[in-house]
Scaffold this motif. Structure first.
Motif, PDB file in Angstrom:
ATOM      1  N   ARG A  50     -29.014 -15.711   3.342  1.00 35.83           N
ATOM      2  CA  ARG A  50     -28.710 -14.495   2.597  1.00 35.83           C
ATOM      3  C   ARG A  50     -29.126 -14.611   1.140  1.00 35.83           C
ATOM      4  O   ARG A  50     -29.015 -15.688   0.545  1.00 35.83           O
ATOM      5  CB  ARG A  50     -27.186 -14.241   2.642  1.00 35.83           C
ATOM      6  CG  ARG A  50     -26.863 -12.777   2.658  1.00 35.83           C
ATOM      7  CD  ARG A  50     -26.007 -12.389   3.838  1.00 35.83           C
ATOM      8  NE  ARG A  50     -26.664 -12.432   5.112  1.00 35.83           N
ATOM      9  CZ  ARG A  50     -26.042 -12.661   6.272  1.00 35.83           C
ATOM     10  NH1 ARG A  50     -24.752 -12.880   6.305  1.00 35.83           N
ATOM     11  NH2 ARG A  50     -26.714 -12.662   7.404  1.00 35.83           N
ATOM     12  N   LEU A  51     -29.599 -13.490   0.609  1.00 32.79           N
ATOM     13  CA  LEU A  51     -29.900 -13.384  -0.823  1.00 32.79           C
ATOM     14  C   LEU A  51     -29.697 -11.925  -1.205  1.00 32.79           C
ATOM     15  O   LEU A  51     -30.256 -11.037  -0.559  1.00 32.79           O
ATOM     16  CB  LEU A  51     -31.351 -13.795  -1.104  1.00 32.79           C
ATOM     17  CG  LEU A  51     -31.799 -13.616  -2.556  1.00 32.79           C
ATOM     18  CD1 LEU A  51     -31.129 -14.641  -3.475  1.00 32.79           C
ATOM     19  CD2 LEU A  51     -33.319 -13.756  -2.679  1.00 32.79           C
ATOM     20  N   MET A  52     -28.886 -11.677  -2.197  1.00 41.40           N
ATOM     21  CA  MET A  52     -28.742 -10.308  -2.713  1.00 41.40           C
ATOM     22  C   MET A  52     -28.457 -10.359  -4.204  1.00 41.40           C
ATOM     23  O   MET A  52     -27.864 -11.301  -4.700  1.00 41.40           O
ATOM     24  CB  MET A  52     -27.647  -9.524  -1.974  1.00 41.40           C
ATOM     25  CG  MET A  52     -26.220  -9.992  -2.142  1.00 41.40           C
ATOM     26  SD  MET A  52     -25.394  -9.515  -3.698  1.00 41.40           S
ATOM     27  CE  MET A  52     -25.081  -7.783  -3.449  1.00 41.40           C
ATOM     28  N   VAL A  53     -28.950  -9.321  -4.886  1.00 41.53           N
ATOM     29  CA  VAL A  53     -28.625  -9.145  -6.299  1.00 41.53           C
ATOM     30  C   VAL A  53     -28.015  -7.750  -6.434  1.00 41.53           C
ATOM     31  O   VAL A  53     -28.518  -6.779  -5.840  1.00 41.53           O
ATOM     32  CB  VAL A  53     -29.888  -9.323  -7.182  1.00 41.53           C
ATOM     33  CG1 VAL A  53     -29.605  -8.914  -8.627  1.00 41.53           C
ATOM     34  CG2 VAL A  53     -30.372 -10.761  -7.114  1.00 41.53           C
ATOM     35  N   ASP A  54     -26.916  -7.661  -7.160  1.00 39.65           N
ATOM     36  CA  ASP A  54     -26.211  -6.389  -7.315  1.00 39.65           C
ATOM     37  C   ASP A  54     -27.151  -5.302  -7.844  1.00 39.65           C
ATOM     38  O   ASP A  54     -28.031  -5.585  -8.674  1.00 39.65           O
ATOM     39  CB  ASP A  54     -25.033  -6.583  -8.282  1.00 39.65           C
ATOM     40  CG  ASP A  54     -24.227  -5.314  -8.445  1.00 39.65           C
ATOM     41  OD1 ASP A  54     -23.370  -5.065  -7.578  1.00 39.65           O
ATOM     42  OD2 ASP A  54     -24.480  -4.558  -9.416  1.00 39.65           O
ATOM     43  N   LYS A  67     -34.374  -8.389 -12.793  1.00 40.05           N
ATOM     44  CA  LYS A  67     -34.262  -9.196 -14.022  1.00 40.05           C
ATOM     45  C   LYS A  67     -34.491 -10.674 -13.758  1.00 40.05           C
ATOM     46  O   LYS A  67     -34.147 -11.517 -14.605  1.00 40.05           O
ATOM     47  CB  LYS A  67     -32.860  -9.018 -14.630  1.00 40.05           C
ATOM     48  CG  LYS A  67     -32.509  -7.595 -15.010  1.00 40.05           C
ATOM     49  CD  LYS A  67     -31.077  -7.562 -15.560  1.00 40.05           C
ATOM     50  CE  LYS A  67     -30.579  -6.141 -15.727  1.00 40.05           C
ATOM     51  NZ  LYS A  67     -29.117  -6.120 -15.975  1.00 40.05           N
ATOM     52  N   GLY A  68     -34.990 -11.000 -12.559  1.00 42.46           N
ATOM     53  CA  GLY A  68     -35.330 -12.399 -12.279  1.00 42.46           C
ATOM     54  C   GLY A  68     -34.239 -13.195 -11.567  1.00 42.46           C
ATOM     55  O   GLY A  68     -34.444 -14.364 -11.248  1.00 42.46           O
ATOM     56  N   TYR A  69     -33.090 -12.576 -11.276  1.00 44.12           N
ATOM     57  CA  TYR A  69     -32.000 -13.349 -10.657  1.00 44.12           C
ATOM     58  C   TYR A  69     -32.307 -13.727  -9.201  1.00 44.12           C
ATOM     59  O   TYR A  69     -31.920 -14.801  -8.745  1.00 44.12           O
ATOM     60  CB  TYR A  69     -30.680 -12.565 -10.707  1.00 44.12           C
ATOM     61  CG  TYR A  69     -30.189 -12.289 -12.104  1.00 44.12           C
ATOM     62  CD1 TYR A  69     -29.965 -13.339 -13.000  1.00 44.12           C
ATOM     63  CD2 TYR A  69     -29.935 -10.989 -12.527  1.00 44.12           C
ATOM     64  CE1 TYR A  69     -29.503 -13.078 -14.293  1.00 44.12           C
ATOM     65  CE2 TYR A  69     -29.467 -10.726 -13.811  1.00 44.12           C
ATOM     66  CZ  TYR A  69     -29.262 -11.770 -14.685  1.00 44.12           C
ATOM     67  OH  TYR A  69     -28.804 -11.506 -15.953  1.00 44.12           O
ATOM     68  N   GLY A  70     -32.990 -12.846  -8.480  1.00 40.46           N
ATOM     69  CA  GLY A  70     -33.338 -13.147  -7.084  1.00 40.46           C
ATOM     70  C   GLY A  70     -34.301 -14.325  -7.020  1.00 40.46           C
ATOM     71  O   GLY A  70     -34.104 -15.274  -6.255  1.00 40.46           O
ATOM     72  N   ARG A  71     -35.326 -14.283  -7.866  1.00 38.11           N
ATOM     73  CA  ARG A  71     -36.288 -15.393  -7.901  1.00 38.11           C
ATOM     74  C   ARG A  71     -35.580 -16.677  -8.336  1.00 38.11           C
ATOM     75  O   ARG A  71     -35.818 -17.745  -7.781  1.00 38.11           O
ATOM     76  CB  ARG A  71     -37.448 -15.052  -8.852  1.00 38.11           C
ATOM     77  CG  ARG A  71     -38.529 -16.112  -8.882  1.00 38.11           C
ATOM     78  CD  ARG A  71     -39.676 -15.706  -9.788  1.00 38.11           C
ATOM     79  NE  ARG A  71     -40.515 -14.663  -9.211  1.00 38.11           N
ATOM     80  CZ  ARG A  71     -41.450 -14.867  -8.288  1.00 38.11           C
ATOM     81  NH1 ARG A  71     -41.676 -16.076  -7.827  1.00 38.11           N
ATOM     82  NH2 ARG A  71     -42.168 -13.860  -7.825  1.00 38.11           N
ATOM     83  N   PHE A  72     -34.689 -16.569  -9.319  1.00 43.24           N
ATOM     84  CA  PHE A  72     -33.927 -17.739  -9.769  1.00 43.24           C
ATOM     85  C   PHE A  72     -33.125 -18.348  -8.604  1.00 43.24           C
ATOM     86  O   PHE A  72     -33.146 -19.559  -8.391  1.00 43.24           O
ATOM     87  CB  PHE A  72     -32.971 -17.354 -10.911  1.00 43.24           C
ATOM     88  CG  PHE A  72     -31.964 -18.427 -11.199  1.00 43.24           C
ATOM     89  CD1 PHE A  72     -32.303 -19.529 -11.979  1.00 43.24           C
ATOM     90  CD2 PHE A  72     -30.687 -18.374 -10.635  1.00 43.24           C
ATOM     91  CE1 PHE A  72     -31.375 -20.554 -12.202  1.00 43.24           C
ATOM     92  CE2 PHE A  72     -29.766 -19.384 -10.854  1.00 43.24           C
ATOM     93  CZ  PHE A  72     -30.115 -20.481 -11.634  1.00 43.24           C
ATOM     94  N   GLU A 121     -39.795  -4.250   7.026  1.00 43.22           N
ATOM     95  CA  GLU A 121     -40.109  -3.252   5.990  1.00 43.22           C
ATOM     96  C   GLU A 121     -39.599  -3.653   4.599  1.00 43.22           C
ATOM     97  O   GLU A 121     -39.726  -2.881   3.648  1.00 43.22           O
ATOM     98  CB  GLU A 121     -39.606  -1.855   6.390  1.00 43.22           C
ATOM     99  CG  GLU A 121     -38.123  -1.708   6.558  1.00 43.22           C
ATOM    100  CD  GLU A 121     -37.607  -2.065   7.955  1.00 43.22           C
ATOM    101  OE1 GLU A 121     -38.232  -2.913   8.650  1.00 43.22           O
ATOM    102  OE2 GLU A 121     -36.552  -1.520   8.337  1.00 43.22           O
ATOM    103  N   ASN A 122     -39.046  -4.867   4.476  1.00 41.24           N
ATOM    104  CA  ASN A 122     -38.516  -5.306   3.171  1.00 41.24           C
ATOM    105  C   ASN A 122     -39.626  -5.973   2.351  1.00 41.24           C
ATOM    106  O   ASN A 122     -39.734  -7.189   2.248  1.00 41.24           O
ATOM    107  CB  ASN A 122     -37.338  -6.275   3.384  1.00 41.24           C
ATOM    108  CG  ASN A 122     -36.536  -6.484   2.107  1.00 41.24           C
ATOM    109  OD1 ASN A 122     -36.975  -6.107   1.020  1.00 41.24           O
ATOM    110  ND2 ASN A 122     -35.374  -7.088   2.251  1.00 41.24           N
ATOM    111  N   GLU A 123     -40.444  -5.099   1.758  1.00 41.18           N
ATOM    112  CA  GLU A 123     -41.643  -5.547   1.016  1.00 41.18           C
ATOM    113  C   GLU A 123     -41.291  -6.430  -0.184  1.00 41.18           C
ATOM    114  O   GLU A 123     -41.985  -7.401  -0.487  1.00 41.18           O
ATOM    115  CB  GLU A 123     -42.411  -4.321   0.514  1.00 41.18           C
ATOM    116  CG  GLU A 123     -43.477  -3.826   1.460  1.00 41.18           C
ATOM    117  CD  GLU A 123     -44.521  -4.900   1.779  1.00 41.18           C
ATOM    118  OE1 GLU A 123     -45.194  -5.390   0.845  1.00 41.18           O
ATOM    119  OE2 GLU A 123     -44.650  -5.256   2.963  1.00 41.18           O
TER     120      GLU A 123
END
Ligand SMILES: CC(C)(COP(=O)(O)OP(=O)(O)OC[C@H]1O[C@@H](n2cnc3c(N)ncnc32)[C@H](O)[C@@H]1OP(=O)(O)O)[C@@H](O)C(=O)NCCC(=O)NCCS
Length: 154
Positions: free
Chosen positions: A83-87, A93-98, A123-125
Motif C-alpha cells: 500500500r501507498l497513499m498520500v492524503d 509534493k514528493g511524499y509518495g516518491r519519498f 488505469e493508475n497512470e
C-alpha cells in the motif's frame, strides 16, 4: 525532511483520517482497512506474509501511509509493497516518491530481500509512472485485476 513512522496506539487514529480523492478511491484500500489487516498478516501465493504499516510524516503532520509485506523464504518476492497513499491535501509534493524510496532503502539494506513486488490498477497512470521511474518492470501478470511489477535489488 519527511520521515516514516510505524503505526502505534498513539498515531493510528490520525492515520485513518487521511483520505485520497474520490476519483482515486478504487486504487487503494482505506487506512482503517490496512491497519486492521496488518494485525493478522496475509496469505498470498501459498505463503504467509507479515505486514508492516507506517505513516508518512512531515514534522508532526501525518501526510500519507504505506505498508509492506515480508516473506523472506519466498522464491520470487521476499518483500511486497502492499500500500501507498498520500492524503488528497498533500499530493504532488514528493511524499509518495519519498515513501517509495524509503521502503527501497530498507529493503536494499536487508540481505534477505532480493526482489520486491508491487501491483496496481491498470488505469493508475500516476502509480505506474512513479514505480517505473524507480526501476520496477511489469512482469506481464495480472493478480486480482492488478498489474504486477517487480524490482530486482540484488
Ligand atoms: C500515487 C500517489 C501515492 C503519489 O503520491 P504523491 O505524493 O502525490 O506523488 P509525488 O509528489 O511523490 O510524485 C510522484 C510522481 O507522480 C507524479 N504525479 C503526482 N501526482 C500526479 C497527478 N495528479 N497526475 C499526474 N502525475 C502526478 C509526479 O509528477 C511525480 O513524478 P516526478 O517525480 O517525475 O515529477 C498519490 O497520488 C496517491 O495517494 N494516489 C491515490 C492512491 C494510489 O493510487 N496509490 C497507489 C496504489 S498502487
Amino acid at each position: 525532511m519527511p520521515e516514516i513512522r510505524p503505526v502505534t496506539k498513539e498515531n493510528w487514529e490520525a492515520l485513518i483520517g487521511l483520505k485520497v480523492r474520490d476519483d482515486q478511491k478504487g486504487f487503494v484500500a482505506s487506512n482503517l482497512y490496512s491497519i486492521a489487516h496488518s494485525q493478522f498478516g496475509d496469505e498470498y501465493e501459498g505463503h504467509w506474509w507479515d505486514l508492516f504499516p507506517y505513516g508518512i510524516y512531515d514534522g508532526d503532520q501525518p501526510v500519507g501511509f504505506l505498508m509492506y509485506a515480508y516473506k523472506f523464504d519466498h522464491p520470487r518476492h521476499q518483500a511486497f509493497i502492499i500500500r501507498l497513499m498520500v492524503d488528497e491535501n498533500h499530493q504532488g509534493k514528493g511524499y509518495g516518491r519519498f515513501g517509495m524510496k524509503k521502503m527501497l532503502e530498507i529493503f536494499q539494506a536487508d540481505d534477505r530481500i532480493r526482489t520486491v513486488g508491487i501491483s496496481y490498477e491498470p488505469e493508475n497512470e500516476t502509480a505506474r509512472k512513479l514505480y517505473a521511474s524507480l526501476g520496477f518492470i511489469e512482469t506481464g501478470e495480472v493478480d486480482d485485476g492488478e498489474t504486477v511489477a517487480e524490482l530486482k535489488l540484488k
